[in-house]
Enzyme design. Structure first.
Site, PDB file in Angstrom:
ATOM      1  N   ASP A  67       1.050  -1.563   0.239  1.00  0.00           N
ATOM      2  CA  ASP A  67       0.589  -0.046  -0.501  1.00  0.00           C
ATOM      3  C   ASP A  67       0.737   1.079   0.205  1.00  0.00           C
ATOM      4  OD1 ASP A  67       0.783  -0.572   2.606  1.00  0.00           O
ATOM      5  OD2 ASP A  67      -1.095  -1.534   3.244  1.00  0.00           O
ATOM      6  N   ASP A 136      -7.783  -2.930  14.173  1.00  0.00           N
ATOM      7  CA  ASP A 136      -9.207  -2.875  14.063  1.00  0.00           C
ATOM      8  C   ASP A 136      -9.518  -4.179  12.645  1.00  0.00           C
ATOM      9  OD1 ASP A 136      -7.469  -1.960  11.325  1.00  0.00           O
ATOM     10  OD2 ASP A 136      -9.044  -0.097  11.517  1.00  0.00           O
ATOM     11  N   GLU A 143      -9.991  -1.640   5.069  1.00  0.00           N
ATOM     12  CA  GLU A 143     -10.200  -0.976   6.739  1.00  0.00           C
ATOM     13  C   GLU A 143     -11.504  -1.992   6.541  1.00  0.00           C
ATOM     14  OE1 GLU A 143      -8.954   0.122   8.746  1.00  0.00           O
ATOM     15  OE2 GLU A 143      -7.674   2.252   7.870  1.00  0.00           O
TER      16      GLU A 143
HETATM   17  C1  F6R Z   1       1.678  -1.871   6.025  1.00  0.00           C
HETATM   18  C2  F6R Z   1      -0.285  -2.197   6.402  1.00  0.00           C
HETATM   19  C3  F6R Z   1      -0.387  -1.684   6.944  1.00  0.00           C
HETATM   20  C4  F6R Z   1      -0.240  -2.392   8.814  1.00  0.00           C
HETATM   21  C5  F6R Z   1      -1.008  -2.081   9.972  1.00  0.00           C
HETATM   22  C6  F6R Z   1       0.767  -2.795  11.147  1.00  0.00           C
HETATM   23  O1  F6R Z   1       2.042  -1.812   4.936  1.00  0.00           O
HETATM   24  O2  F6R Z   1      -0.598  -2.577   5.022  1.00  0.00           O
HETATM   25  O3  F6R Z   1      -1.540  -2.914   7.269  1.00  0.00           O
HETATM   26  O4  F6R Z   1       0.644  -3.846   8.827  1.00  0.00           O
HETATM   27  O5  F6R Z   1      -1.331  -1.769  10.269  1.00  0.00           O
HETATM   28  O6  F6R Z   1       0.958  -1.922  11.557  1.00  0.00           O
HETATM   29  P1  F6R Z   1       1.983  -1.894  12.311  1.00  0.00           P
HETATM   30  O7  F6R Z   1       2.933  -3.226  12.057  1.00  0.00           O
HETATM   31  O8  F6R Z   1       2.996  -1.042  12.193  1.00  0.00           O
HETATM   32  O9  F6R Z   1       1.291  -2.376  13.618  1.00  0.00           O
END
Ligand code: F6R
Length: 261
Positions: A67, A136, A143
């Site tokens: 992403d 979440d 999301e």
């Molecule tokens: C990042 C992504 C997100 C993260 C998620 C967890 O490329 O796609 O889905 O994997 O927000 O973030 P962390 O690992 O920072 O807790």
């Protein structure tokens, strides 16, 4: 879905690295799907060490980031394409131009998203997709409420996700972008092997829902229950709400070493 409860996030990262190393040894031109954020850092640290030790080469591999924030300047350190350079590409022998990401500065967003899907397809699809999970239940930035069949597109980040990510922007919530381009859940589901890393108490409910809850767009990661090859690597706190934790531990303990992940 295979669930492995590890003694630490570092141990989980080392196991994930085993899977990447094994893949690159049997398929040096493998295509990797690369997540950012905190969760994959132990994996990227382990891969840097193994590359230094001559155990693996990324020279013929390719990567697609999961992403990208919309609107961050090309040189912004939190632009995910730059984060991947810092955390992985610059530390292994993966050529910088072998990694691409969705174009968060595109004028024509639908065209950029379609081009990204096409690029993944042209590369033969993703062999191993690294994922984290949001508090979440998002994977990528799909999301809650995301279509379980979605493809790469623009998404609005939830307030919770922006709060969670403010730590990367000097705790300035206003500096966290409101939108991102993300591989869809349908895109992620086409990866041949999904390796998801999660650590800390904050992820325990999302992990429980993903592994043991009903499949629902309210917890987007639950779509992975329909994927034939998912490996979930957890530290103890992230496994804290799993109802069948003892069963997952027993299963992994009894697994023959030759099976790999
Ligand atoms: C990042 C992504 C997100 C993260 C998620 C967890 O490329 O796609 O889905 O994997 O927000 O973030 P962390 O690992 O920072 O807790």
């Amino acid at each position: 879905m295979e669930v492995v409860v590890c003694e630490s996030a570092e141990a989980a990262g080392a196991l994930a690295a085993d899977a990447v190393v094994a893949l690159l040894r049997r398929a040096p031109e493998a295509v990797l799907g690369l997540a950012t954020g905190s969760s994959p850092l132990p994996l990227y640290d382990a891969l840097a060490g193994r590359c230094d030790a001559g155990e693996v080469s990324f020279a013929r591999a390719r990567g697609f980031t999961l992403d990208e924030y919309v609107g961050l300047p090309a040189d912004h350190p939190e632009r995910y394409r730059n984060v991947i350079d810092t955390e992985l590409v610059s530390r292994v022998d993966l050529p910088a131009d072998a990694v691409v990401g969705p174009d968060g500065l595109a004028d024509d967003v639908p065209a950029a998203c379609a081009a990204y899907e096409q690029a993944i397809a042209d590369a033969g699809g993703i062999d191993l997709q690294v994922l984290g999970i949001g508090t979440d239940g998002h994977v990528g930035f799909n999301e809650p409420g995301s279509s379980l069949a979605s493809r790469t597109r623009i998404k609005t980040l939830t307030h919770q996700t922006r709060l969670d990510n403010a730590r990367f922007f000097d705790d300035d919530l206003d500096a966290v972008p409101t939108h991102c381009l993300t591989q869809g859940l349908g895109t992620i589901m086409q990866a041949r092997h999904v390796v998801l890393l999660a650590s800390g108490h904050g992820k325990a409910e999302a992990v429980h829902q993903m592994v043991e809850g009903p499949v629902s767009a309210m917890w987007p990661a639950t779509v992975l229950q329909h994927h034939p090859h998912v490996t979930v690597l957890l530290d103890e706190p992230a496994a804290g709400r799993l109802q069948l934790a003892a069963y997952y531990r027993d299963t992994y303990r009894a697994k023959p070493a030759w099976q790999g992940l």
